[in-house]
Design an enzyme around this catalytic site. Structure first.
Site, PDB file in Angstrom:
ATOM      1  N   THR A   1       0.831  -1.201   0.000  1.00 29.49           N
ATOM      2  CA  THR A   1       0.000   0.000   0.000  1.00 29.49           C
ATOM      3  C   THR A   1       0.864   1.248   0.000  1.00 29.49           C
ATOM      4  OG1 THR A   1      -1.683  -1.190   1.269  1.00 29.49           O
ATOM      5  CG2 THR A   1      -1.800   1.216   1.271  1.00 29.49           C
ATOM      6  N   GLU A   2       0.613   2.139  -0.970  1.00 27.08           N
ATOM      7  CA  GLU A   2       1.332   3.415  -1.080  1.00 27.08           C
ATOM      8  C   GLU A   2       2.850   3.239  -1.109  1.00 27.08           C
ATOM      9  OE1 GLU A   2      -0.425   5.869  -1.756  1.00 27.08           O
ATOM     10  OE2 GLU A   2      -2.416   5.473  -0.965  1.00 27.08           O
ATOM     11  N   LEU A   3       3.296   2.080  -1.607  1.00 30.82           N
ATOM     12  CA  LEU A   3       4.716   1.730  -1.686  1.00 30.82           C
ATOM     13  C   LEU A   3       5.401   1.740  -0.320  1.00 30.82           C
ATOM     14  CD1 LEU A   3       6.066   3.402  -4.970  1.00 30.82           C
ATOM     15  CD2 LEU A   3       4.983   1.178  -4.658  1.00 30.82           C
TER      16      LEU A   3
END
Length: 439
Positions: A146-148
């Site tokens: 998630t979101e890197l």
């Protein structure tokens, strides 16, 4: 050796909460704004998903295996596609059949579970992998969180789940003098290869493309390719939200024309080739390990997790939500588990952000609430009702311990919390719900 170009797009739509008042607590347990979710999904489908997927199909037909692109699609987005816009799901299936697309694994609910619970993180990753295989007939072999979000510890969790390729941010405070245009590795698991986002080139498209005050406006495909610099580095990772095309950057900005001509500009140069994360990891060796002791992400100037956990409101909501995991494991109710999943979506925490300075405009664009406090109150009202439901289920379960019948349900079993009593841990891969037959 040609320099690799990796195009990756994130596809996510949150399950937005309705306006949930204090007086709804204990009376109404429907938390979601179905009308808004449907309206926004249909709008973005018409502005972005359908026209952009059609364009990529056209490019795949024109360039064949020379053109490649990568997607991650959250479970929350897949559910909304199936519910409100099945034509979007079908258009992604057509892309999958071209053989030019790689689909990545991630958390099903676009959550921050990797920072809270290893067992919940594992459950969501496995659930998401099954969903991608069911929808598109391919099993993911590379991972993006998630979101890197990434750290050495998160990378270890991902490696333990069987993945050897992971995407993250090429954060300046982590790289120092190093370039993001190489493949790196996790210092604890050298077999886990890391692909780092080139945030400067990615943001040129995602954020600056239509900015007429930008010194490099207008951005053309030829100009962009001239910045790729084949003499330095081995791979350029261009990662962004898929909604960049047609939603964040409107069609009138020329964003679709830019994408239509980009493959031709890249391939005609002769010094570049398109790749996907799995193929890139096969081709390129890791040049060195890179240490990331604290979690990073692709958000904001800080490239850390303060967009979601940077203030006391966010931390209170985060801790209170994950504090319910032990009780959920005891009652093992599939409806409660599903709500638990959707309440983990990182968007709810993002709306509570108080970062109004350097990144304030970005936060306001994605925020349906007037203030962070309004987002917090609405979420905590929902969470209060959710906790009441869990406590009622626990009380009911404890009141009749002698009733043991088991009824299988199709949803895979949610992992027990780390601190849960041993009796709540199940070895089976399907969830079970205890029913209490009359004596």
């Amino acid at each position: 050796m040609k320099k690799s170009i990796c195009l990756y797009f994130q596809v996510h739509q949150p399950t937005r909460l309705r306006q949930y008042r204090f007086f709804d607590i204990g009376k109404d347990s429907h938390y979601y704004d179905d009308f808004t979710n449907r309206t926004i999904l249909k709008r973005i489908a018409s502005h972005c998903y359908i026209p952009m997927n059609n364009l990529l199909l056209e490019l795949a037909g024109r360039y064949g295996s020379d053109f490649k692109v990568t997607f991650s699609i959250t479970g929350s987005a897949l559910e909304q596609f199936d519910r409100y816009a099945p034509e979007v799901t079908e258009s992604f299936r057509k892309l999958a059949r071209t053989g030019c697309v790689e689909f990545l694994a991630e958390t099903y609910y676009h959550s921050l579970a990797s920072l809270a619970s290893q067992s919940e993180f594992k459950h969501q990753v496995e659930k998401h992998s099954r969903a991608i295989e069911d929808h598109f007939g391919v099993k993911p072999t590379a991972f993006r969180n998630t979101e890197l979000v990434y750290s050495d510890a998160v990378g270890k969790q991902v490696f333990d789940l069987g993945y050897k390729v992971m995407l993250t941010e090429g954060a300046r405070h982590i790289l120092g003098w190093k370039s993001p245009d190489y493949v790196y590795s996790n210092p604890e698991c050298s077999q886990l290869k890391l692909l780092l986002r080139n945030y400067s080139l990615s943001d040129d498209i995602a954020f600056r493309f239509s900015d007429r005050g930008w010194q490099d406006w207008p951005l053309t495909a030829e100009k962009f390719v001239s910045w790729l610099n084949p003499a330095e580095g081995e791979i350029v990772n261009i990662f962004m939200d898929y909604e960049t095309f047609g939603e964040h950057q409107k069609a009138s900005s020329g964003i679709f024309d830019f994408m239509r001509y980009l493959p031709e500009a890249v391939l005609s140069d002769g010094r570049f080739e398109f790749t996907t994360p799995t193929l890139a990891a096969r081709k390129h060796k890791a040049v060195s390990p890179i240490e990331v002791p604290d979690a990073i992400s692709w958000a904001d100037e800080e490239r850390d997790v303060t967009a979601w956990l940077g203030n006391e409101l966010q931390q209170d909501a985060f801790n209170k939500l994950y504090g319910q995991a032990e009780k959920l494991a005891l009652v093992n109710d599939p409806v409660l588990w599903e709500d638990f999943g959707h309440l983990q979506e990182s968007d709810h925490l993002y709306y509570m952000s108080t970062k109004f300075f350097s990144d304030g405009e970005v936060h306001r664009y994605f925020n349906p609430y007037s203030t962070p406090y309004e987002a917090f109150i609405n979420y905590m009202n929902v969470l209060s009702d959710f906790i009441i439901r869990i406590d009622d289920a626990v009380a009911t379960s404890d009141a009749k311990p002698e009733q043991k019948a088991v009824e299988p349900v199709p949803e895979p079993e949610a992992p027990a919390a780390e601190a849960a009593p041993k009796k709540a841990v199940r070895k089976k891969t399907t969830r079970t719900v205890k029913k209490k037959p009359n004596k």
